[in-house]
Design a protein around this motif. Structure first.
Motif, PDB file in Angstrom:
ATOM      1  N   MET A 220      54.019  81.088 112.911  1.00  0.00           N
ATOM      2  CA  MET A 220      54.524  80.669 111.622  1.00  0.00           C
ATOM      3  C   MET A 220      54.081  79.242 111.395  1.00  0.00           C
ATOM      4  O   MET A 220      53.485  78.924 110.261  1.00  0.00           O
ATOM      5  N   MET A 221      54.017  78.211 112.473  1.00  0.00           N
ATOM      6  CA  MET A 221      53.670  77.133 112.163  1.00  0.00           C
ATOM      7  C   MET A 221      52.197  76.915 111.877  1.00  0.00           C
ATOM      8  O   MET A 221      51.661  76.015 111.243  1.00  0.00           O
ATOM      9  N   ARG A 222      51.245  77.802 112.362  1.00  0.00           N
ATOM     10  CA  ARG A 222      49.768  77.820 112.173  1.00  0.00           C
ATOM     11  C   ARG A 222      49.722  77.964 110.653  1.00  0.00           C
ATOM     12  O   ARG A 222      48.739  77.130 110.001  1.00  0.00           O
ATOM     13  N   ASP A 223      50.521  78.551 109.844  1.00  0.00           N
ATOM     14  CA  ASP A 223      50.285  78.790 108.344  1.00  0.00           C
ATOM     15  C   ASP A 223      51.156  77.738 107.691  1.00  0.00           C
ATOM     16  O   ASP A 223      50.649  77.296 106.460  1.00  0.00           O
ATOM     17  N   ALA A 224      51.925  76.953 108.322  1.00  0.00           N
ATOM     18  CA  ALA A 224      52.658  75.815 107.520  1.00  0.00           C
ATOM     19  C   ALA A 224      51.936  74.535 107.802  1.00  0.00           C
ATOM     20  O   ALA A 224      52.367  73.698 106.946  1.00  0.00           O
ATOM     21  N   ALA A 225      51.003  74.417 108.584  1.00  0.00           N
ATOM     22  CA  ALA A 225      50.439  73.053 108.957  1.00  0.00           C
ATOM     23  C   ALA A 225      49.380  72.842 107.746  1.00  0.00           C
ATOM     24  O   ALA A 225      48.908  73.921 106.992  1.00  0.00           O
TER      25      ALA A 225
ATOM     26  N   GLU B 138      62.301  72.130 113.880  1.00  0.00           N
ATOM     27  CA  GLU B 138      63.735  72.090 114.288  1.00  0.00           C
ATOM     28  C   GLU B 138      64.445  73.341 114.634  1.00  0.00           C
ATOM     29  O   GLU B 138      64.973  73.451 115.419  1.00  0.00           O
ATOM     30  N   TYR B 139      63.976  74.507 113.970  1.00  0.00           N
ATOM     31  CA  TYR B 139      64.403  75.734 114.350  1.00  0.00           C
ATOM     32  C   TYR B 139      64.007  76.145 115.818  1.00  0.00           C
ATOM     33  O   TYR B 139      65.049  76.268 116.593  1.00  0.00           O
ATOM     34  N   LEU B 140      62.643  75.687 116.111  1.00  0.00           N
ATOM     35  CA  LEU B 140      62.021  76.127 117.424  1.00  0.00           C
ATOM     36  C   LEU B 140      62.788  75.241 118.488  1.00  0.00           C
ATOM     37  O   LEU B 140      63.268  75.870 119.513  1.00  0.00           O
TER      38      LEU B 140
ATOM     39  N   SER C 277      60.704  80.229 103.048  1.00  0.00           N
ATOM     40  CA  SER C 277      59.478  79.620 103.312  1.00  0.00           C
ATOM     41  C   SER C 277      59.253  78.232 103.936  1.00  0.00           C
ATOM     42  O   SER C 277      59.189  77.113 103.432  1.00  0.00           O
ATOM     43  N   PRO C 278      59.683  78.272 105.174  1.00  0.00           N
ATOM     44  CA  PRO C 278      60.086  76.787 105.921  1.00  0.00           C
ATOM     45  C   PRO C 278      58.652  75.867 106.136  1.00  0.00           C
ATOM     46  O   PRO C 278      57.536  76.938 106.268  1.00  0.00           O
ATOM     47  N   GLY C 279      58.644  74.910 106.070  1.00  0.00           N
ATOM     48  CA  GLY C 279      57.636  73.958 106.314  1.00  0.00           C
ATOM     49  C   GLY C 279      57.632  73.686 107.774  1.00  0.00           C
ATOM     50  O   GLY C 279      58.381  74.242 108.664  1.00  0.00           O
ATOM     51  N   GLU C 280      56.559  72.985 108.125  1.00  0.00           N
ATOM     52  CA  GLU C 280      56.238  72.593 109.786  1.00  0.00           C
ATOM     53  C   GLU C 280      57.388  71.972 110.413  1.00  0.00           C
ATOM     54  O   GLU C 280      58.043  72.294 111.298  1.00  0.00           O
ATOM     55  N   THR C 281      58.078  70.845 109.487  1.00  0.00           N
ATOM     56  CA  THR C 281      59.242  70.187 109.952  1.00  0.00           C
ATOM     57  C   THR C 281      60.602  71.214 110.480  1.00  0.00           C
ATOM     58  O   THR C 281      61.070  71.102 111.302  1.00  0.00           O
TER      59      THR C 281
ATOM     60  N   GLN D 244      57.397  91.624 113.225  1.00  0.00           N
ATOM     61  CA  GLN D 244      58.855  91.962 112.985  1.00  0.00           C
ATOM     62  C   GLN D 244      59.740  90.756 112.983  1.00  0.00           C
ATOM     63  O   GLN D 244      60.654  90.280 112.191  1.00  0.00           O
ATOM     64  N   HIS D 245      59.382  89.719 113.985  1.00  0.00           N
ATOM     65  CA  HIS D 245      60.083  88.503 114.154  1.00  0.00           C
ATOM     66  C   HIS D 245      60.041  87.559 112.767  1.00  0.00           C
ATOM     67  O   HIS D 245      60.768  86.874 112.181  1.00  0.00           O
ATOM     68  N   VAL D 246      58.524  87.398 112.696  1.00  0.00           N
ATOM     69  CA  VAL D 246      58.161  86.799 111.397  1.00  0.00           C
ATOM     70  C   VAL D 246      59.024  86.866 110.097  1.00  0.00           C
ATOM     71  O   VAL D 246      59.398  86.189 109.344  1.00  0.00           O
ATOM     72  N   ALA D 247      58.662  88.309 110.027  1.00  0.00           N
ATOM     73  CA  ALA D 247      59.500  88.986 108.765  1.00  0.00           C
ATOM     74  C   ALA D 247      61.131  88.436 108.893  1.00  0.00           C
ATOM     75  O   ALA D 247      61.562  88.100 107.816  1.00  0.00           O
ATOM     76  N   THR D 248      61.649  88.857 109.922  1.00  0.00           N
ATOM     77  CA  THR D 248      63.195  88.374 110.116  1.00  0.00           C
ATOM     78  C   THR D 248      63.238  86.770 109.864  1.00  0.00           C
ATOM     79  O   THR D 248      64.356  86.430 109.181  1.00  0.00           O
ATOM     80  N   LEU D 249      62.461  86.077 110.365  1.00  0.00           N
ATOM     81  CA  LEU D 249      62.356  84.566 110.265  1.00  0.00           C
ATOM     82  C   LEU D 249      62.264  84.146 108.721  1.00  0.00           C
ATOM     83  O   LEU D 249      62.990  83.352 108.057  1.00  0.00           O
ATOM     84  N   ARG D 250      61.270  84.877 108.184  1.00  0.00           N
ATOM     85  CA  ARG D 250      61.214  84.756 106.642  1.00  0.00           C
ATOM     86  C   ARG D 250      62.364  84.879 106.023  1.00  0.00           C
ATOM     87  O   ARG D 250      62.775  84.293 104.897  1.00  0.00           O
ATOM     88  N   ASP D 251      63.100  86.050 106.090  1.00  0.00           N
ATOM     89  CA  ASP D 251      64.286  86.676 105.655  1.00  0.00           C
ATOM     90  C   ASP D 251      65.473  85.261 105.816  1.00  0.00           C
ATOM     91  O   ASP D 251      66.345  85.075 104.859  1.00  0.00           O
ATOM     92  N   GLU D 252      65.470  84.988 106.895  1.00  0.00           N
ATOM     93  CA  GLU D 252      66.743  83.968 107.424  1.00  0.00           C
ATOM     94  C   GLU D 252      66.150  82.657 106.834  1.00  0.00           C
ATOM     95  O   GLU D 252      67.204  81.869 106.264  1.00  0.00           O
ATOM     96  N   LEU D 253      64.952  82.309 106.816  1.00  0.00           N
ATOM     97  CA  LEU D 253      64.691  80.761 106.717  1.00  0.00           C
ATOM     98  C   LEU D 253      63.973  80.510 105.295  1.00  0.00           C
ATOM     99  O   LEU D 253      63.691  79.466 104.789  1.00  0.00           O
TER     100      LEU D 253
END
Length: 91
Positions: free
Chosen positions: A86-91, A53-55, A45-49, A34-43
């Motif tokens: 999410m960072m696991r997928d972004a790397a 920064e968000y974290l 498709s963010p990359g690792e950088t 649920q948090h990942v879905a919310t973050l994807r709505d907010e951000l």
């Protein structure tokens, strides 16, 4: 050690512990999803950088408010785990 030096390992440890715990906890896995879905709505498709920064900003704000990771089910813990997931997928 300054705040940034202390924050990185602590957040890394929280994220690693939470991601490992998800395997045996369907409730935690669902909350992270649920948090990942919310973050994807907010951000988007963010990359690792962008995720780092968000974290960093999120964790710094949480610690400044007095939060401490003593409950693996609280909102802040789950949000940190979601960003690490999410960072696991972004790397």
């Amino acid at each position: 050690m300054n705040g940034d030096e202390a924050l990185g390992p602590l957040v890394r440890d929280i994220g690693a512990a939470g991601v490992a715990e998800m395997a045996g906890s369907p409730g935690l896995a669902a909350a992270v999803d649920q948090h990942v879905a919310t973050l994807r709505d907010e951000l988007g498709s963010p990359g690792e950088t962008e995720l780092m920064e968000y974290l960093h900003g999120f964790a710094e704000d949480a610690f400044n408010r007095g939060w401490w990771p003593d409950d693996p089910r609280d909102w802040e813990f789950v949000r940190i785990v979601a960003v690490c997931w999410m960072m696991r997928d972004a790397a």
